[in-house]
Design a protein around this motif. Structure first.
Motif, PDB file in Angstrom:
ATOM      1  N   THR A 117       0.834  -1.204   0.000  1.00 57.05           N
ATOM      2  CA  THR A 117       0.000   0.000   0.000  1.00 57.05           C
ATOM      3  C   THR A 117       0.865   1.247   0.000  1.00 57.05           C
ATOM      4  OG1 THR A 117      -0.161  -0.034   2.426  1.00 57.05           O
ATOM      5  CG2 THR A 117      -1.894  -1.165   1.189  1.00 57.05           C
ATOM      6  N   ALA A 118       0.222   2.383  -0.253  1.00 52.22           N
ATOM      7  CA  ALA A 118       0.965   3.636  -0.377  1.00 52.22           C
ATOM      8  C   ALA A 118       1.265   4.283   0.967  1.00 52.22           C
ATOM      9  CB  ALA A 118       0.175   4.610  -1.251  1.00 52.22           C
ATOM     10  N   ALA A 119       0.366   4.119   1.937  1.00 53.65           N
ATOM     11  CA  ALA A 119       0.519   4.797   3.221  1.00 53.65           C
ATOM     12  C   ALA A 119       1.579   4.121   4.096  1.00 53.65           C
ATOM     13  CB  ALA A 119      -0.820   4.842   3.951  1.00 53.65           C
ATOM     14  N   ARG A 120       2.209   4.898   4.934  1.00 54.15           N
ATOM     15  CA  ARG A 120       3.327   4.404   5.751  1.00 54.15           C
ATOM     16  C   ARG A 120       2.873   3.441   6.849  1.00 54.15           C
ATOM     17  NH1 ARG A 120       7.611   8.280   9.030  1.00 54.15           N
ATOM     18  NH2 ARG A 120       8.832   6.600   9.975  1.00 54.15           N
ATOM     19  N   MET A 165      -3.940  -8.161  -5.596  1.00 58.58           N
ATOM     20  CA  MET A 165      -4.318  -6.946  -4.875  1.00 58.58           C
ATOM     21  C   MET A 165      -3.492  -5.727  -5.301  1.00 58.58           C
ATOM     22  SD  MET A 165      -6.874  -7.912  -3.151  1.00 58.58           S
ATOM     23  CE  MET A 165      -7.161  -6.442  -2.162  1.00 58.58           C
ATOM     24  N   ARG A 166      -2.442  -5.944  -6.062  1.00 59.39           N
ATOM     25  CA  ARG A 166      -1.651  -4.824  -6.585  1.00 59.39           C
ATOM     26  C   ARG A 166      -2.240  -4.251  -7.873  1.00 59.39           C
ATOM     27  NH1 ARG A 166       3.730  -3.675  -5.206  1.00 59.39           N
ATOM     28  NH2 ARG A 166       4.483  -4.808  -3.380  1.00 59.39           N
ATOM     29  N   THR A 167      -3.212  -4.950  -8.463  1.00 55.93           N
ATOM     30  CA  THR A 167      -3.791  -4.487  -9.722  1.00 55.93           C
ATOM     31  C   THR A 167      -4.648  -3.246  -9.509  1.00 55.93           C
ATOM     32  OG1 THR A 167      -5.748  -5.900  -9.500  1.00 55.93           O
ATOM     33  CG2 THR A 167      -3.818  -6.855 -10.601  1.00 55.93           C
ATOM     34  N   ALA A 168      -4.834  -2.500 -10.566  1.00 54.87           N
ATOM     35  CA  ALA A 168      -5.621  -1.274 -10.492  1.00 54.87           C
ATOM     36  C   ALA A 168      -7.069  -1.562 -10.117  1.00 54.87           C
ATOM     37  CB  ALA A 168      -5.558  -0.530 -11.834  1.00 54.87           C
ATOM     38  N   SER A 169      -7.626  -2.646 -10.633  1.00 54.19           N
ATOM     39  CA  SER A 169      -9.023  -2.981 -10.323  1.00 54.19           C
ATOM     40  C   SER A 169      -9.194  -3.323  -8.849  1.00 54.19           C
ATOM     41  CB  SER A 169      -9.487  -4.154 -11.197  1.00 54.19           C
ATOM     42  OG  SER A 169      -8.668  -5.285 -11.005  1.00 54.19           O
ATOM     43  N   ALA A 170      -8.206  -4.014  -8.268  1.00 61.16           N
ATOM     44  CA  ALA A 170      -8.293  -4.356  -6.846  1.00 61.16           C
ATOM     45  C   ALA A 170      -8.196  -3.104  -5.984  1.00 61.16           C
ATOM     46  CB  ALA A 170      -7.183  -5.337  -6.475  1.00 61.16           C
ATOM     47  N   ARG A 171      -7.312  -2.191  -6.357  1.00 59.67           N
ATOM     48  CA  ARG A 171      -7.174  -0.949  -5.591  1.00 59.67           C
ATOM     49  C   ARG A 171      -8.439  -0.096  -5.693  1.00 59.67           C
ATOM     50  NH1 ARG A 171      -1.948  -0.350  -3.924  1.00 59.67           N
ATOM     51  NH2 ARG A 171      -0.352  -1.521  -5.049  1.00 59.67           N
TER      52      ARG A 171
END
Length: 200
Positions: A117-120, A165-171
């Protein structure tokens, strides 16, 4: 492979004469260390912002890995060690299919998904869960409820889930689900949120 699996199991599996202290530690690792995940996800949710979306992303990853494990269990039943009379069983467990291990899958999948994920803060929780995954796996083999290959299977399924879960659709799915959950959360807990006791 089967002989190697059994040999590794017997090398890790506890002796019937295990001490009470060792048994208590193993049971804690096998049953309760996994509770770090729901506790961590709740803390991320309450933190709000991008952490909240990260929590939902991790939760959906766990749901996906459990769904895949359920399908695998239906297609291929692998008896647990105590069912076939191998080794020492020190943890009560239903004779369900052993492969792949749900505990290993949950720990590894949540760790890998959160680390992506992007958040720390979600990434930090993911790293902590990854560190905890190994003792959980060890303990469940030690106590006689899983084979070593069950843990490897859980690890492999988790890798697949993490990639999905790294795919754009999953996000995007996680963003939509997080928005739905957030709306429900704000309605149900409007009173403490209005008083500043909980983040909006």
């Amino acid at each position: 492979m089967e002989q190697l699996n059994r040999a590794l199991f017997l090398a890790i599996n506890a002796s019937p004469a295990v001490s009470d202290g060792e048994l208590a530690i193993a049971i804690f690792l096998a049953k309760y260390l996994i509770l770090l995940l729901p506790a961590g996800l709740v803390m991320l949710w309450l933190a709000g912002g991008r952490d909240r979306e990260g929590a939902v992303h991790g939760l959906l990853g766990v749901g996906l890995v459990l769904l895949i494990n359920f399908v695998i269990g239906l297609a291929w039943f692998e008896p647990r060690p105590f069912v076939v009379g191998v080794g020492t069983n020190l943890l009560a467990h239903a004779p369900t299919s052993a492969f792949p291990s749900n505990h290993a899958s949950i720990m590894f999948a949540s760790a890998f998904v959160l680390m992506g994920t992007a958040a720390r803060s979600p990434r930090g929780l993911g790293k902590l869960l990854l560190l905890c995954a190994l003792p959980v796996c060890w303990a469940r083999v030690y106590l006689g409820v899983h084979w070593p290959l069950d843990m490897l299977g859980g690890f492999c399924v988790s890798i697949v889930v993490a990639l999905i879960m790294r795919t754009a659709s999953a996000r995007e799915t996680s963003r939509i689900v997080a928005a739905i959950f957030e709306g429900i959360y704000r309605r149900l807990l409007a009173w403490p949120i209005a008083r500043g006791w909980l983040r909006r």
